[in-house]
Design an enzyme around this catalytic site. Structure first.
Site, PDB file in Angstrom:
ATOM      1  CE1 TYR A 218      -8.130   4.985   2.992  1.00 14.30           C
ATOM      2  CE2 TYR A 218      -8.870   6.702   1.491  1.00 14.30           C
ATOM      3  CZ  TYR A 218      -8.701   6.228   2.773  1.00 14.30           C
ATOM      4  OH  TYR A 218      -9.115   6.987   3.855  1.00 14.30           O
ATOM      5  CG  HIS A 219      -2.865   3.852  -3.748  1.00 15.49           C
ATOM      6  ND1 HIS A 219      -1.919   4.848  -3.918  1.00 15.49           N
ATOM      7  CD2 HIS A 219      -4.059   4.417  -4.009  1.00 15.49           C
ATOM      8  CE1 HIS A 219      -2.534   5.970  -4.257  1.00 15.49           C
ATOM      9  NE2 HIS A 219      -3.835   5.730  -4.315  1.00 15.49           N
ATOM     10  CG  LEU A 220      -4.736  -2.526   0.545  1.00 10.92           C
ATOM     11  CD1 LEU A 220      -4.810  -1.064   0.919  1.00 10.92           C
ATOM     12  CD2 LEU A 220      -5.846  -3.312   1.234  1.00 10.92           C
TER      13      LEU A 220
ATOM     14  CG  ASP B 232      -2.015   1.043   1.197  1.00  9.75           C
ATOM     15  OD1 ASP B 232      -2.287   1.589   0.099  1.00  9.75           O
ATOM     16  OD2 ASP B 232      -2.616   1.318   2.256  1.00  9.75           O
ATOM     17  CG  HIS B 233       1.427   4.154  -2.575  1.00 11.24           C
ATOM     18  ND1 HIS B 233       0.880   4.293  -3.833  1.00 11.24           N
ATOM     19  CD2 HIS B 233       2.650   3.604  -2.769  1.00 11.24           C
ATOM     20  CE1 HIS B 233       1.726   3.857  -4.744  1.00 11.24           C
ATOM     21  NE2 HIS B 233       2.809   3.424  -4.112  1.00 11.24           N
TER      22      HIS B 233
END
Length: 648
Positions: A528-530, A342-343
């Protein structure tokens, strides 16, 4: 009028949906392909397979309401982007494990539910990533995913309305609308931020030069500061609306191919069904007992949480763990649910005295007026949709954290108001005006996991993101914060004592490593970059779940097509890479020839890289290797080695 035409078009769509206990017209439980998830990838795959003549059933756990119905305005109106994730029926709202390095906080973990998936509730920021991101994928065993190959699919999917940067990298007639912001706010803050990038030494601002190597960050050169496009319709009956994949791909496919596309909403997948011998995926069973049969393949498009969870529930994953849950193993794949990435980002918040911001528009009556103007303008077919048609992230940038890093690893989003992501918390300022910079170090080596904890599909999996557990993470985030402060300082050329810009959070006195780390532990949030939980890779890689075509190893008839496939996390927001992945996998399924490769991508297979990256952090700033920008402290040599290796 435009809005009436839009609703008329929607009524003509023959949605072939099946819902438990509801009416079933033109329903189907058998198709060539069963697609699990009508999200960012699933809508794309369904549309492209139907276009190729295949029949598809799309199973979506959520409803049609993100695209249709009275509440859909919250999804469709771009300015309201912070609201949809608070609608429980549109958000899986997973609860991750507390993060030890973040003061044991539970970081929010939203995932889209309903037509369009996360593309219906995200921030709409459009970023392809750097060319080296995809070169890295190839080096990690995903052959055929190098930049020249994926650039062709980015171009195919786009309908871009921005200026021509002099290359052939951008698409103008694809289904996904990509719009450059029009500064409906009428503020000079965006321009001040972009010019600050030039003043700080990051090169000419994007989108404002004819030099092809300093244009659009989704083109040849990512590095620098410039305009930030969004997935918003810029033409047609949905002009001014969010361009989710449900609106861009699935809705047109259902209209064009009603005999081929069946969309089953309120259909939560419980298990993939396999034949005994050979182990071939033949169907998907839902939690209410329905069975949807696939004569060719089952395609998992349930996202970085849903896909590994469904695979494990179906017997595909670490055999010992599955047996402990009473699940009979079908394929012993240790990588299922591993490699979760994630980020993280934090917000630098500022008050500003001499530029108008969005802050006054956040009063309740002004929000209502913004929404009303957007609705009325669409009713009347007008062109002035106002602030309702923007996500407000109209500028941003990508920079390198230090000399010796080959390509950008830090991302900025510029927002012309200081506010929490949910739109609730707005800090008071003496001037009534503010802005903030979302800042993140994008190549952390921390890795988490998604693990089934029960054989019951209604029990959510355990999600452990293990944020900030790699030794370099805090060093990289500190460097990103200091670079961001440098950039904001360049927005005011005058002496700092007379500057109209003053830092609110973390505050100008937070300068030591300890003070910055304390701020980070309390305020880092997920972007929210899973991704990465069923990654593709080489045949001899024991951690690779899928081959380079997304086919799951150890079985047949089963494929993954979503951000779970990513071997490493791209440098930027993930919706565009996810859609690109779906475009490419759809062609691989159908056996189609790929679209023509842009000549610019062939000529520059690694994109633009500063020729002096080893000795300087930015184009206009010479520094010793290993030093952070502006003479600031940099990460240790171990961190530098890690970062450089990651970029390779």
């Amino acid at each position: 009028t435009m809005l009436r035409r839009s609703w008329t078009a929607r009524r003509r769509v023959r949605w072939t949906t099946t819902t438990p206990g509801g009416s079933r017209r033109h329903t189907s439980t058998t198709a060539d392909y069963v697609i699990v998830g009508a999200g960012s990838a699933g809508c794309v795959v369904a549309a492209r397979l139907a276009e190729g003549g295949a029949s598809v059933v799309v199973l979506e756990a959520g409803s049609r309401s993100p695209l249709y119905g009275p509440l859909s305005i919250l999804c469709r109106m771009p300015t309201a982007f912070s609201l949809p994730m608070h609608v429980r029926s549109w958000n899986w709202a997973y609860r991750a494990a507390p993060s030890a390095q973040l003061n044991d906080r539970v970081v929010s973990c939203p995932r889209g539910r309903g037509l369009g998936g996360s593309s219906s509730i995200n921030g709409m920021v459009y970023v392809r990533g750097h060319a080296m991101d995809y070169e890295t994928w190839s080096r990690m065993g995903a052959r055929g995913w190098e930049w020249p190959s994926v650039a062709a699919y980015f171009k195919k999917m786009e309908n871009y309305d921005g200026p021509d940067d002099g290359t052939d990298l951008r698409g103008r007639d694809g289904p996904l609308h990509v719009s450059v912001g029009r500064n409906a706010l009428g503020t000079d803050l965006f321009d001040r931020f972009i010019r600050a990038g030039d003043r700080a030494g990051y090169g000419p601002p994007f989108e404002t030069t004819s030099d092809s190597d300093a244009g659009d960050y989704n083109g040849l050169r990512q590095e620098g500061v410039g305009l930030m496009p969004a997935t918003v319709f810029h033409s047609g009956p949905r002009r001014g609306e969010r361009c989710s994949t449900a609106a861009a791909y699935l809705e047109p496919a259902v209209r064009r191919f009603p005999h081929l596309v069946t969309v089953a909403t309120d259909a939560t997948a419980a298990q993939i069904v396999f034949s005994d011998a050979p182990k071939k995926a033949t169907a998907v069973r839902t939690v209410d007992g329905r069975v949807f049969e696939a004569s060719k393949e089952v395609v998992c498009c349930a996202g970085a949480v849903g896909t590994p969870h469904l695979l494990q529930l179906s017997g595909v994953g670490p055999a010992g763990r599955l047996e402990g849950l009473g699940i009979a193993p079908v394929a012993d794949l240790q990588g299922v649910g591993a490699n979760l990435m994630d980020h993280l980002e934090f917000y630098l918040q500022y008050s500003v005295a001499d530029s108008p911001s969005l802050a006054p528009q956040l009063a309740p009556w002004r929000k209502l007026a913004i929404g009303a103007r957007w609705v009325v303008a669409r009713l009347l077919g007008g062109t002035a949709l106002g602030l309702g048609a923007t996500n407000h992230f109209e500028a941003g940038g990508f920079v390198r954290s230090r000399a010796g890093v080959e390509y950008p690893d830090v991302q900025f989003h510029f927002l012309p108001v200081a506010v929490s992501y949910d739109g609730v918390t707005v800090p008071e300022t003496p001037t009534g005006h503010s802005f903030q910079l979302h800042v993140g170090a994008n190549r952390s080596l921390s890795r988490g996991s998604v693990v089934a904890v029960s054989s019951d599909p209604r029990t959510a999996p355990a999600i452990d993101l293990r944020y900030m557990t790699h030794p370099a993470d805090f060093e990289d985030m500190r460097a990103a914060l200091r670079l961001a402060r440098d950039l904001v300082a360049a927005m005011s050329p005058e002496a700092s004592s007379s500057s109209s810009i003053h830092e609110l959070a973390p505050g100008a006195d937070a300068t030591s490593d300890a003070a910055i780390d304390a701020f980070l532990r309390e305020h880092l949030e997920s972007a929210y970059h899973l991704c990465g939980t069923a990654r593709m890779g080489a045949d001899d890689d024991p951690t690779a779940v899928c081959d380079a075509a997304g086919a799951v190893r150890g079985v047949t008839g089963l494929r993954v097509c979503d951000a779970s496939l990513f071997p490493s996390i791209p440098n930027g927001n993930l919706n565009a890479p996810t859609i690109m992945t779906a475009e490419k996998i759809a062609d691989l399924i159908l056996g189609n020839s790929p679209p023509p490769t842009p000549h610019t991508a062939l000529a520059h297979p690694t994109g633009w890289i500063d020729p002096e990256w080893r000795t300087r952090q930015r184009v206009g700033h010479q520094q010793p290797a290993g030093s952070a920008a502006g003479g600031l402290p940099c990460a240790s040599s171990s961190s530098e080695t890690t970062t450089t290796t990651t970029s390779a």
